[in-house]
Design a protein around this motif. Structure first.
Motif, PDB file in Angstrom:
ATOM      1  N   VAL A   5     -23.462 -29.011  14.123  1.00 11.84           N
ATOM      2  CA  VAL A   5     -23.899 -29.275  12.758  1.00 11.84           C
ATOM      3  C   VAL A   5     -23.853 -30.774  12.501  1.00 11.84           C
ATOM      4  N   MET A   6     -24.890 -31.272  11.836  1.00 13.26           N
ATOM      5  CA  MET A   6     -24.925 -32.675  11.421  1.00 13.26           C
ATOM      6  C   MET A   6     -24.987 -32.703   9.901  1.00 13.26           C
ATOM      7  N   LEU A   7     -24.111 -33.482   9.288  1.00  8.66           N
ATOM      8  CA  LEU A   7     -24.140 -33.682   7.842  1.00  8.66           C
ATOM      9  C   LEU A   7     -24.809 -35.022   7.572  1.00  8.66           C
ATOM     10  N   LEU A   8     -25.938 -34.984   6.896  1.00 15.58           N
ATOM     11  CA  LEU A   8     -26.687 -36.185   6.555  1.00 15.58           C
ATOM     12  C   LEU A   8     -26.579 -36.386   5.056  1.00 15.58           C
ATOM     13  N   ILE A   9     -25.856 -37.411   4.652  1.00 14.29           N
ATOM     14  CA  ILE A   9     -25.667 -37.685   3.228  1.00 14.29           C
ATOM     15  C   ILE A   9     -26.540 -38.861   2.840  1.00 14.29           C
ATOM     16  N   GLY A  10     -27.364 -38.649   1.833  1.00 16.54           N
ATOM     17  CA  GLY A  10     -28.301 -39.674   1.392  1.00 16.54           C
ATOM     18  C   GLY A  10     -29.651 -39.436   2.033  1.00 16.54           C
ATOM     19  N   ALA A  11     -30.601 -39.017   1.249  1.00 14.18           N
ATOM     20  CA  ALA A  11     -31.914 -38.647   1.764  1.00 14.18           C
ATOM     21  C   ALA A  11     -32.811 -39.873   1.843  1.00 14.18           C
ATOM     22  N   GLY A  12     -32.497 -40.746   2.784  1.00 10.72           N
ATOM     23  CA  GLY A  12     -33.289 -41.957   2.970  1.00 10.72           C
ATOM     24  C   GLY A  12     -33.918 -42.011   4.343  1.00 10.72           C
ATOM     25  N   GLN A  13     -34.733 -43.012   4.553  1.00 14.92           N
ATOM     26  CA  GLN A  13     -35.474 -43.141   5.805  1.00 14.92           C
ATOM     27  C   GLN A  13     -34.568 -43.443   7.006  1.00 14.92           C
ATOM     28  N   ILE A  14     -33.545 -44.259   6.806  1.00 15.69           N
ATOM     29  CA  ILE A  14     -32.657 -44.594   7.922  1.00 15.69           C
ATOM     30  C   ILE A  14     -31.879 -43.352   8.368  1.00 15.69           C
ATOM     31  N   LYS A  27     -27.890 -27.820  13.483  1.00 14.78           N
ATOM     32  CA  LYS A  27     -28.228 -27.494  12.106  1.00 14.78           C
ATOM     33  C   LYS A  27     -27.988 -28.769  11.321  1.00 14.78           C
ATOM     34  N   ILE A  28     -29.010 -29.285  10.651  1.00 12.10           N
ATOM     35  CA  ILE A  28     -28.886 -30.522   9.894  1.00 12.10           C
ATOM     36  C   ILE A  28     -28.806 -30.171   8.410  1.00 12.10           C
ATOM     37  N   ILE A  29     -27.696 -30.527   7.796  1.00  7.26           N
ATOM     38  CA  ILE A  29     -27.500 -30.292   6.374  1.00  7.26           C
ATOM     39  C   ILE A  29     -27.737 -31.617   5.668  1.00  7.26           C
ATOM     40  N   VAL A  30     -28.791 -31.648   4.861  1.00  5.61           N
ATOM     41  CA  VAL A  30     -29.197 -32.867   4.170  1.00  5.61           C
ATOM     42  C   VAL A  30     -28.660 -32.817   2.749  1.00  5.61           C
ATOM     43  N   GLY A  31     -27.811 -33.772   2.404  1.00  5.01           N
ATOM     44  CA  GLY A  31     -27.232 -33.818   1.071  1.00  5.01           C
ATOM     45  C   GLY A  31     -27.638 -35.074   0.327  1.00  5.01           C
ATOM     46  N   ASP A  32     -27.922 -34.921  -0.942  1.00  7.69           N
ATOM     47  CA  ASP A  32     -28.249 -36.054  -1.790  1.00  7.69           C
ATOM     48  C   ASP A  32     -27.840 -35.701  -3.216  1.00  7.69           C
ATOM     49  N   LYS A  33     -27.591 -36.709  -4.025  1.00 11.15           N
ATOM     50  CA  LYS A  33     -27.208 -36.464  -5.415  1.00 11.15           C
ATOM     51  C   LYS A  33     -28.311 -35.703  -6.150  1.00 11.15           C
ATOM     52  N   ARG A  34     -29.548 -35.996  -5.801  1.00 11.23           N
ATOM     53  CA  ARG A  34     -30.694 -35.261  -6.356  1.00 11.23           C
ATOM     54  C   ARG A  34     -31.188 -34.289  -5.286  1.00 11.23           C
ATOM     55  N   LYS A  35     -31.022 -33.016  -5.542  1.00 15.54           N
ATOM     56  CA  LYS A  35     -31.395 -32.008  -4.548  1.00 15.54           C
ATOM     57  C   LYS A  35     -32.863 -32.119  -4.150  1.00 15.54           C
ATOM     58  N   GLU A  39     -34.345 -32.014  -0.437  1.00 12.55           N
ATOM     59  CA  GLU A  39     -35.345 -31.027  -0.039  1.00 12.55           C
ATOM     60  C   GLU A  39     -36.558 -31.672   0.624  1.00 12.55           C
ATOM     61  N   VAL A  40     -36.955 -32.843   0.151  1.00 14.51           N
ATOM     62  CA  VAL A  40     -38.087 -33.548   0.761  1.00 14.51           C
ATOM     63  C   VAL A  40     -37.763 -33.917   2.205  1.00 14.51           C
ATOM     64  N   ILE A  41     -36.602 -34.519   2.425  1.00 21.69           N
ATOM     65  CA  ILE A  41     -36.215 -34.919   3.784  1.00 21.69           C
ATOM     66  C   ILE A  41     -36.022 -33.687   4.667  1.00 21.69           C
ATOM     67  N   ALA A  42     -35.390 -32.650   4.134  1.00 17.64           N
ATOM     68  CA  ALA A  42     -35.194 -31.415   4.907  1.00 17.64           C
ATOM     69  C   ALA A  42     -36.535 -30.813   5.308  1.00 17.64           C
ATOM     70  N   LYS A  43     -37.512 -30.857   4.411  1.00 24.28           N
ATOM     71  CA  LYS A  43     -38.840 -30.319   4.715  1.00 24.28           C
ATOM     72  C   LYS A  43     -39.522 -31.131   5.815  1.00 24.28           C
ATOM     73  N   ALA A  48     -40.943 -31.069  11.586  1.00 27.41           N
ATOM     74  CA  ALA A  48     -40.882 -31.717  12.897  1.00 27.41           C
ATOM     75  C   ALA A  48     -40.118 -30.865  13.908  1.00 27.41           C
ATOM     76  N   GLY A  49     -39.689 -29.668  13.484  1.00 25.91           N
ATOM     77  CA  GLY A  49     -39.037 -28.754  14.421  1.00 25.91           C
ATOM     78  C   GLY A  49     -37.528 -28.679  14.325  1.00 25.91           C
ATOM     79  N   PHE A  50     -36.931 -29.362  13.360  1.00 22.55           N
ATOM     80  CA  PHE A  50     -35.485 -29.336  13.200  1.00 22.55           C
ATOM     81  C   PHE A  50     -35.079 -28.190  12.278  1.00 22.55           C
ATOM     82  N   ASP A  51     -33.849 -27.711  12.464  1.00 24.78           N
ATOM     83  CA  ASP A  51     -33.281 -26.640  11.644  1.00 24.78           C
ATOM     84  C   ASP A  51     -32.490 -27.305  10.519  1.00 24.78           C
ATOM     85  N   THR A  52     -32.989 -27.219   9.289  1.00 26.73           N
ATOM     86  CA  THR A  52     -32.388 -27.968   8.191  1.00 26.73           C
ATOM     87  C   THR A  52     -32.108 -27.101   6.974  1.00 26.73           C
TER      88      THR A  52
END
Length: 96
Positions: A5-14, A27-35, A39-43, A48-52
């Motif tokens: 599992v990867m926790l990605l905090i902050g839905a930014g380009q980097i 499994k990539i869990i994308v977290g941001d203060k604004r859901k 959701e945009v980054i997770a999509k 691209a084939g990742f499980d998010t």
């Protein structure tokens, strides 16, 4: 045990670039203060084939961070698929 599992905090380009490079097979869990941002980054990653999954995470809130970690732990232990994260989170918020 489940897959990593990867926790990605902050839905930014980097963060998204790092997730693409390091998150293969996880499994990539994308977290941001604004859901919506998460959701945009997770999509994008999902297409691209990742499980998010996208979750709302406020890094200024200890409880919010702990909730995201618990979400990752449930995926890691395969409990997510049996119990459902939303039901678990609801029960955690309504404990006495």
């Amino acid at each position: 045990m489940g897959k990593g599992v990867m926790l990605l905090i902050g839905a930014g380009q980097i963060g998204m670039a790092i997730a693409r490079r390091m998150g293969y097979g996880m499994k990539i869990i994308v977290g941001d203060k604004r859901k919506e941002n998460a959701e945009v980054i997770a999509k994008i990653l999902s297409e691209a084939g990742f499980d998010t999954v996208a979750v709302e995470t406020d890094i200024a809130s200890r409880e919010s961070i702990q909730s995201m970690i618990a979400c990752g732990h449930m995926y890691l232990c395969n409990k997510w698929y049996r119990n459902g994260y939303d039901r678990w989170r609801y029960s955690q918020q309504n404990e006495t």
